[in-house]
Write an enzyme that holds these catalytic residues in place. Structure first.
Site, mmCIF file in Angstrom:
data_model
loop_
_atom_site.group_PDB
_atom_site.id
_atom_site.type_symbol
_atom_site.label_atom_id
_atom_site.label_comp_id
_atom_site.label_asym_id
_atom_site.label_seq_id
_atom_site.Cartn_x
_atom_site.Cartn_y
_atom_site.Cartn_z
ATOM 1 N N SER A 146 0.848 -1.190 0.000
ATOM 2 C CA SER A 146 0.000 0.000 0.000
ATOM 3 C C SER A 146 0.879 1.233 0.000
ATOM 4 O O SER A 146 2.070 1.159 0.360
ATOM 5 C CB SER A 146 -0.888 -0.003 1.252
ATOM 6 N N TYR A 159 -3.296 -0.365 10.042
ATOM 7 C CA TYR A 159 -3.149 -0.753 8.633
ATOM 8 C C TYR A 159 -1.766 -0.359 8.109
ATOM 9 O O TYR A 159 -1.080 -1.155 7.460
ATOM 10 C CB TYR A 159 -4.249 -0.067 7.825
#
Length: 263
Positions: A146, A159
């Protein structure tokens, strides 16, 4: 030249692939000739629907329900897939969750759940798929990282911690397994137009306007934009690429951004 990107007949296991970016990569690899193994854990019905969707487009696809955080389930599933479908030559660790909670308010159990799914499960699945790849001296593993592997943002601390860890896990997998002709790389998606982001992708919404202005390409990514990167990292074209994170983000990480009044 086309032989470099040929993945016809390859078997690709994509975790968390019943919808969203996982399904987009499944379609991309399937259209390129790979047999797709769809995975999910929420319901067999969702898996069956996803498999039917792929088959309707002429893609060879099968589905297996298993929990990627449960090592015994993963061991059983990998053995079953390789027995019933064939050797897994491509693994995409895509399954993941995000919990948007400020760190000061986040329960430890919620933090651990995100880490377990987003970081520990790629280790578990890769470990047991890589055994066969190492034995065969051939394989491709793609970890879906990500932009949060590189940057922080409010409310996504767990996250970001998981995806940052996944970036380094990718590099360490490459460090240990590259000598067996197994290539382990990552894809770092930017902001994509999915059902999940649909409510905020409207003109005038603050986050939509932020993404459009923050992205040099001045648009959200289409899920199909991930197909090329996935095919490249799944094919012979990337045989000497290892431990690399390929960001598909419209250029966000290339720039500091621009003032709000600048065209």
């Amino acid at each position: 030249m086309t032989d470099l990107f040929d993945i016809k007949g390859k078997i690709a296991l994509i975790t968390g692939s019943t919808h969203g970016l996982g399904m987009a990569m499944a379609k991309g690899l399937g259209e390129a000739g790979a047999t797709i193994v769809v995975n999910g854990n929420s319901s067999q019905q969702k898996i069956d629907v996803a498999v039917a969707d792929l088959k309707s487009q002429g893609i060879n696809a099968v589905g297996y329900k298993f929990n990627v955080t449960d090592e015994q389930e993963v061991i059983t599933a990998v053995k079953k897939i390789e027995s019933e479908v064939g050797p897994i030559s491509i693994l995409i660790n895509n399954a993941g969750i995000i919990k948007r909670i400020p760190l000061i308010e986040m329960e430890v159990a919620d933090f651990k759940e995100v880490i377990d799914i987003d970081l520990v499960s790629p280790f578990i699945v890769s470990k047991h798929v890589a055994r066969g790849m190492i034995e065969r001296r051939q394989g491709k593993i793609i970890n879906i990282c990500s932009m949060m592997s590189e940057l922080g943002r409010n409310t996504v601390g767990a996250y970001a911690a998981a995806k940052g860890g996944l970036k380094m896990l990718t590099k360490n997998m490459a460090t240990e397994w590259a000598k067996y002709n197994v290539q382990i790389n990552g894809i770092g998606p930017g902001y994509f137009a999915t059902e999940q982001t649909k409510p905020i992708r409207v003109d005038g919404h603050p986050f939509n306007d932020f993404i459009i202005s923050r992205t040099p390409a001045a648009k959200w990514g289409d899920p199909s934009d991930l197909a090329g990167a996935a095919i490249f990292l799944s094919s012979k074209a990337s045989d000497f690429v290892n431990g690399h994170i390929l960001f598909v983000d419209g250029g966000i990480l290339a720039t500091i951004g621009k003032p709000s009044n600048e065209e």
